[in-house]
Design an enzyme around this catalytic site. Sequence first.
Site, mmCIF file in Angstrom:
data_model
loop_
_atom_site.group_PDB
_atom_site.id
_atom_site.type_symbol
_atom_site.label_atom_id
_atom_site.label_comp_id
_atom_site.label_asym_id
_atom_site.label_seq_id
_atom_site.Cartn_x
_atom_site.Cartn_y
_atom_site.Cartn_z
ATOM 1 N N HIS A 42 1.297 3.615 -1.076
ATOM 2 C CA HIS A 42 1.601 3.652 0.366
ATOM 3 C C HIS A 42 1.039 2.357 0.962
ATOM 4 C CE1 HIS A 42 1.740 7.813 -0.962
ATOM 5 N NE2 HIS A 42 2.462 8.106 0.111
ATOM 6 N N SER A 103 -4.121 -3.136 2.250
ATOM 7 C CA SER A 103 -4.395 -2.949 0.818
ATOM 8 C C SER A 103 -3.596 -3.894 -0.093
ATOM 9 C CB SER A 103 -4.211 -1.492 0.413
ATOM 10 O OG SER A 103 -2.976 -0.986 0.855
ATOM 11 N N ASP A 166 -2.706 6.253 -0.800
ATOM 12 C CA ASP A 166 -3.240 6.211 0.570
ATOM 13 C C ASP A 166 -2.170 6.643 1.575
ATOM 14 O OD1 ASP A 166 -4.737 5.583 2.840
ATOM 15 O OD2 ASP A 166 -4.254 3.451 2.751
HETATM 16 N N1 SAM Z 1 -2.574 1.410 2.195
HETATM 17 C C1 SAM Z 1 -2.466 0.700 3.468
HETATM 18 C C2 SAM Z 1 -3.735 -0.100 3.686
HETATM 19 O O1 SAM Z 1 -4.810 0.341 3.225
HETATM 20 O O2 SAM Z 1 -3.661 -1.173 4.280
HETATM 21 C C3 SAM Z 1 -2.241 1.654 4.609
HETATM 22 C C4 SAM Z 1 -1.174 2.645 4.355
HETATM 23 S S1 SAM Z 1 -0.829 3.751 5.657
HETATM 24 C C5 SAM Z 1 -2.204 4.795 5.677
HETATM 25 C C6 SAM Z 1 0.402 4.773 4.924
HETATM 26 C C7 SAM Z 1 1.733 4.067 4.703
HETATM 27 O O3 SAM Z 1 2.532 4.908 3.874
HETATM 28 C C8 SAM Z 1 2.546 3.843 5.974
HETATM 29 O O4 SAM Z 1 2.901 2.492 6.062
HETATM 30 C C9 SAM Z 1 3.787 4.721 5.788
HETATM 31 O O5 SAM Z 1 4.963 4.133 6.315
HETATM 32 C C10 SAM Z 1 3.875 4.798 4.282
HETATM 33 N N2 SAM Z 1 4.566 5.989 3.739
HETATM 34 C C11 SAM Z 1 4.649 7.244 4.265
HETATM 35 N N3 SAM Z 1 5.264 8.075 3.402
HETATM 36 C C12 SAM Z 1 5.543 7.329 2.292
HETATM 37 C C13 SAM Z 1 6.118 7.634 1.032
HETATM 38 N N4 SAM Z 1 6.546 8.878 0.740
HETATM 39 N N5 SAM Z 1 6.214 6.652 0.119
HETATM 40 C C14 SAM Z 1 5.785 5.392 0.385
HETATM 41 N N6 SAM Z 1 5.224 5.051 1.569
HETATM 42 C C15 SAM Z 1 5.107 6.000 2.503
#
Ligand code: SAM
Length: 279
Positions: A42, A103, A166
């Site tokens: 994510h 990340s 995440d």
């Molecule tokens: N990991 C990032 C960081 O630490 O900088 C922050 C991530 S944020 C908490 C969660 C992200 O997951 C969002 O950008 C959202 O759009 C994405 N997301 C939500 N559901 C998802 C899925 N099923 N698969 C991939 N990405 C997804």
Amino acid sequence: MLSYLHAFHAGNFADVQKHGALALVLSMMQAKASDIACFDTHAGSAVYDLRSERARKTAEADDGVQRLWRAREGLRSADWMPVLDVLTRFNAGSGELSVYPGSPAWFQSFLRSGDGLTLFELHPSEGEQLAGWASEASVRVLRQDGLAGLLRQLPPRQPRLLTLIDPSYEIKSDYHEVAETLEKAWRKCRHGVYLVWYPILTSGLQEQLKESVRATGVRKVLCSEVHLRKPPDRGMTGSGMLVVNPPWGFDSRLSEMMIDIAGPDVMNIDHDLEWLVPE
Ligand code: SAM
């Protein structure tokens, strides 16, 4: 429908714990020469402007990375050094902290030539921004579901594996789904290191994740929790990380990092560390 945007939260106290732990795991794993396959299920949009309207609306970084940055001269744990180096590089020469790496950028900062990085992102505009950043960073972006996508990629070509999970936990079933995916991934690659971030909420929903992980066969799961000493009445009162197969000594080194930032003059937090599931 996906509505979460990390730009509102980038650099908050949870990111300090999450990215501090990620940098520590990467440094420790890279003490050995063999290549690592890195996955970020994510990813978000990779780089955040802390002066943007979104960031200023919540001002969450003011109580997170900005406090770490102000305290940087007094940090005693040497493991903050690589973290400060990355922050310095992203804010070249300014002395101010206005750019915060997400990340993907933390991973990318540590990559060696034989390591791989695969990023998953489902949100259309976040995915587009991420793909734009990644085209210059020579990493792979897959704009698909990160949990199902991860399972399709395992086992990796490289001998070692590091995965960050995440999610934004926008739907309650995410907690169970994360535990289920963790178990399936672990069964495909038992020696992999898996970091799973979760929010600590007044509703207590995070207990579903911990219970579900306990019920899987996954072993050697460390649990790091940061609790705000002055929590809000509702919502997120802390930040948690599960670390499956942490490198030897990771627990004490992470504790030392967290002790450094615990005080009221820095982040005013308590840090708890325990084995959710022992070896
Ligand atoms: N990991 C990032 C960081 O630490 O900088 C922050 C991530 S944020 C908490 C969660 C992200 O997951 C969002 O950008 C959202 O759009 C994405 N997301 C939500 N559901 C998802 C899925 N099923 N698969 C991939 N990405 C997804």
